[in-house]
Design a protein around this motif. Structure first.
Motif, mmCIF file in Angstrom:
data_model
loop_
_atom_site.group_PDB
_atom_site.id
_atom_site.type_symbol
_atom_site.label_atom_id
_atom_site.label_comp_id
_atom_site.label_asym_id
_atom_site.label_seq_id
_atom_site.Cartn_x
_atom_site.Cartn_y
_atom_site.Cartn_z
ATOM 1 N N ILE A 98 80.812 -12.042 62.687
ATOM 2 C CA ILE A 98 80.427 -11.544 63.949
ATOM 3 C C ILE A 98 79.069 -10.674 63.454
ATOM 4 O O ILE A 98 78.470 -10.530 64.406
ATOM 5 C CB ILE A 98 81.535 -10.538 64.316
ATOM 6 C CG1 ILE A 98 82.868 -11.235 64.664
ATOM 7 C CG2 ILE A 98 81.237 -9.646 65.447
ATOM 8 C CD1 ILE A 98 84.038 -10.609 65.085
ATOM 9 N N GLY A 99 79.098 -9.904 62.420
ATOM 10 C CA GLY A 99 78.065 -9.195 62.117
ATOM 11 C C GLY A 99 76.786 -10.156 61.893
ATOM 12 O O GLY A 99 75.600 -9.638 62.609
ATOM 13 N N LEU A 100 76.711 -11.280 61.660
ATOM 14 C CA LEU A 100 75.671 -12.072 61.442
ATOM 15 C C LEU A 100 75.084 -12.492 62.932
ATOM 16 O O LEU A 100 73.993 -12.494 63.211
ATOM 17 C CB LEU A 100 76.164 -13.332 60.651
ATOM 18 C CG LEU A 100 76.126 -13.309 59.095
ATOM 19 C CD1 LEU A 100 76.344 -14.655 58.540
ATOM 20 C CD2 LEU A 100 74.749 -12.920 58.575
ATOM 21 N N VAL A 101 76.131 -12.747 63.694
ATOM 22 C CA VAL A 101 75.833 -13.102 65.060
ATOM 23 C C VAL A 101 75.043 -11.939 65.734
ATOM 24 O O VAL A 101 74.019 -11.984 66.476
ATOM 25 C CB VAL A 101 77.096 -13.495 65.910
ATOM 26 C CG1 VAL A 101 76.818 -13.690 67.363
ATOM 27 C CG2 VAL A 101 77.555 -14.656 65.341
ATOM 28 N N ILE A 102 75.798 -10.630 65.576
ATOM 29 C CA ILE A 102 74.974 -9.367 66.039
ATOM 30 C C ILE A 102 73.716 -9.267 65.551
ATOM 31 O O ILE A 102 72.641 -9.083 66.393
ATOM 32 C CB ILE A 102 75.718 -8.083 65.997
ATOM 33 C CG1 ILE A 102 77.085 -8.340 66.756
ATOM 34 C CG2 ILE A 102 75.248 -7.011 66.411
ATOM 35 C CD1 ILE A 102 78.171 -7.273 66.343
ATOM 36 N N ALA A 103 73.280 -9.517 64.226
ATOM 37 C CA ALA A 103 72.180 -9.584 63.686
ATOM 38 C C ALA A 103 71.052 -10.579 64.165
ATOM 39 O O ALA A 103 70.126 -10.221 64.365
ATOM 40 C CB ALA A 103 72.189 -9.415 62.120
ATOM 41 N N LYS A 104 71.764 -11.501 64.461
ATOM 42 C CA LYS A 104 70.548 -12.634 64.974
ATOM 43 C C LYS A 104 70.157 -12.316 66.525
ATOM 44 O O LYS A 104 69.100 -12.570 66.918
ATOM 45 C CB LYS A 104 71.365 -14.046 64.960
ATOM 46 C CG LYS A 104 70.543 -15.210 65.145
ATOM 47 C CD LYS A 104 71.238 -16.563 65.072
ATOM 48 C CE LYS A 104 70.226 -17.693 65.551
ATOM 49 N NZ LYS A 104 71.110 -19.055 65.105
ATOM 50 N N LYS A 105 71.178 -11.854 67.307
ATOM 51 C CA LYS A 105 70.829 -11.655 68.564
ATOM 52 C C LYS A 105 69.917 -10.245 68.789
ATOM 53 O O LYS A 105 69.359 -10.083 69.820
ATOM 54 C CB LYS A 105 72.058 -11.628 69.579
ATOM 55 C CG LYS A 105 72.795 -12.788 69.647
ATOM 56 C CD LYS A 105 74.154 -12.550 70.467
ATOM 57 C CE LYS A 105 74.691 -13.968 70.530
ATOM 58 N NZ LYS A 105 75.892 -14.038 71.714
ATOM 59 N N SER A 106 69.973 -9.363 67.722
ATOM 60 C CA SER A 106 69.340 -8.125 67.843
ATOM 61 C C SER A 106 67.761 -8.192 67.706
ATOM 62 O O SER A 106 67.007 -7.102 67.912
ATOM 63 C CB SER A 106 69.686 -6.951 66.787
ATOM 64 O OG SER A 106 69.412 -7.567 65.473
ATOM 65 N N ASN A 107 67.158 -9.550 67.333
ATOM 66 C CA ASN A 107 65.857 -9.912 67.251
ATOM 67 C C ASN A 107 65.211 -8.968 66.102
ATOM 68 O O ASN A 107 63.874 -8.402 66.210
ATOM 69 C CB ASN A 107 65.131 -9.528 68.544
ATOM 70 C CG ASN A 107 65.237 -10.557 69.615
ATOM 71 O OD1 ASN A 107 65.653 -11.634 69.266
ATOM 72 N ND2 ASN A 107 65.321 -10.001 70.812
ATOM 73 N N GLY A 108 65.916 -8.798 64.932
ATOM 74 C CA GLY A 108 65.415 -8.062 63.941
ATOM 75 C C GLY A 108 65.846 -6.779 63.665
ATOM 76 O O GLY A 108 65.181 -5.839 62.765
ATOM 77 N N ARG A 109 66.386 -6.111 64.931
ATOM 78 C CA ARG A 109 66.730 -4.570 64.866
ATOM 79 C C ARG A 109 67.866 -4.385 64.183
ATOM 80 O O ARG A 109 67.931 -3.096 63.553
ATOM 81 C CB ARG A 109 66.902 -4.090 66.427
ATOM 82 C CG ARG A 109 65.679 -4.122 67.191
ATOM 83 C CD ARG A 109 65.991 -3.484 68.561
ATOM 84 N NE ARG A 109 67.167 -4.037 69.413
ATOM 85 C CZ ARG A 109 66.974 -5.081 70.023
ATOM 86 N NH1 ARG A 109 65.815 -5.582 70.456
ATOM 87 N NH2 ARG A 109 68.058 -5.545 70.705
ATOM 88 N N GLN A 110 68.857 -5.328 63.703
ATOM 89 C CA GLN A 110 69.889 -4.801 62.876
ATOM 90 C C GLN A 110 69.766 -6.038 61.812
ATOM 91 O O GLN A 110 69.332 -7.407 61.913
ATOM 92 C CB GLN A 110 71.110 -5.176 63.454
ATOM 93 C CG GLN A 110 71.281 -3.919 64.701
ATOM 94 C CD GLN A 110 72.659 -4.190 65.213
ATOM 95 O OE1 GLN A 110 73.589 -4.917 64.790
ATOM 96 N NE2 GLN A 110 72.824 -3.208 66.052
ATOM 97 N N GLY A 111 69.973 -5.542 60.368
ATOM 98 C CA GLY A 111 70.045 -6.418 59.275
ATOM 99 C C GLY A 111 71.330 -7.087 59.124
ATOM 100 O O GLY A 111 72.299 -6.577 59.770
ATOM 101 N N GLY A 112 71.153 -8.217 58.427
ATOM 102 C CA GLY A 112 72.522 -9.223 58.061
ATOM 103 C C GLY A 112 72.918 -9.166 56.993
ATOM 104 O O GLY A 112 73.667 -10.005 56.497
#
Length: 266
Positions: A98-112
């Motif tokens: 789930i964290g990887l999906v969130i990081a991917k959808k954040s356009n670089g704003r969140q790290g994975g």
């Protein structure tokens, strides 16, 4: 012939360069000043990267996944309890995904990175728990096989005892013989099958089930039965019940007299 100019003409005159001046003039030429618009175009990617770095957000799910994965990994490497690392490991894998999906959808704003760490440690913990589960299962099966084999030996021994000739005496008489002359009692009874009559003093129906008969003084007679007879003993006996037991005298020591592979006569 030089060209005549009007005296009233105030327009600037363009001076003609001579050929020799062109050859001898080594003065540096003035460079074209860069266009300010070009600088703005170069600065735009920098400003964008700087803006993204300043607005980077924390991946909370990734942090939780990493913490859960580390806990699962610690549990997974511990002997005996490693099988319990499967559940937190599975949670770490799910949260990491789930964290990887969130990081991917954040356009670089969140790290994975932390999400990947939680996913990896959770997966390793699951593998370790499966290994421990297989090892514990095999060891348990081996112990069960050994216990079954021992129980079969006891059953065969009990069958032999049932068909063997045996002196009949009371538990009190056997205890008195041991108390009077222990050496003679060991020579007469140790290793032999005897049939004892007495009163149930204590019931211990664990593995193996044991009946303790009241004897003389501090002496007691412990009769060990095969595990297969546990239900019958529980159904037929209680403390104070008179009973007749046949068994082989295994030990005579300070703790009492021990009979092995006993059978219930009545």
């Amino acid at each position: 012939m030089p060209r005549d100019y009007d005296d009233d003409d105030d327009r600037p005159r363009k001076r003609r360069r001579r050929d020799d001046e062109d050859e001898d003039d080594e003065r540096p030429r003035t460079r074209r000043r860069p266009n300010r618009h070009d600088d703005d175009e170069d600065e735009q990617p920098r400003r964008k990267r700087k803006s993204q770095a300043q607005t980077r957000q924390v991946n909370v799910v990734g942090i939780i996944a990493m913490i859960v994965g580390i806990i699962a990994l610690i549990i997974g490497v511990l002997p005996c309890v490693g099988t319990f690392g499967f559940i937190p490991g599975l949670i770490g894998v799910i949260l990491g995904t789930i964290g990887l999906v969130i990081a991917k959808k954040s356009n670089g704003r969140q790290g994975g990175g932390m999400a990947i760490a939680g996913l990896s440690t959770g997966a390793v913990a699951i593998i370790l728990s499966i290994v421990w589960f297989v090892v514990v299962g095999r060891v348990t099966k081996k112990l069960d096989d050994v216990a079954d084999e021992r129980n079969q030996i006891r059953e065969r021994e009990a069958e032999v005892i049932k068909n063997s000739a045996a002196p009949s005496l009371t538990a009190a008489a056997l205890a008195t013989a041991v108390d009077t002359n222990r050496a003679k009692a060991e020579a007469d009874y140790k290793g032999r099958v005897v049939e004892l009559t007495g009163t149930v003093y204590r019931l211990e129906l664990d593995s193996p089930p044991t009946i303790q008969l009241d004897a003389v003084g501090d002496w007691v007679v412990n009769c060990n039965f095969p595990t297969s007879q546990t239900s019958e003993l529980r159904r037929r006996l209680k403390i104070g019940t008179p009973v007749t037991i046949r068994g082989r005298v295994e030990q005579i020591n300070q703790r009492g007299i021990v009979l092995k592979n006993c059978i219930l006569v009545n």
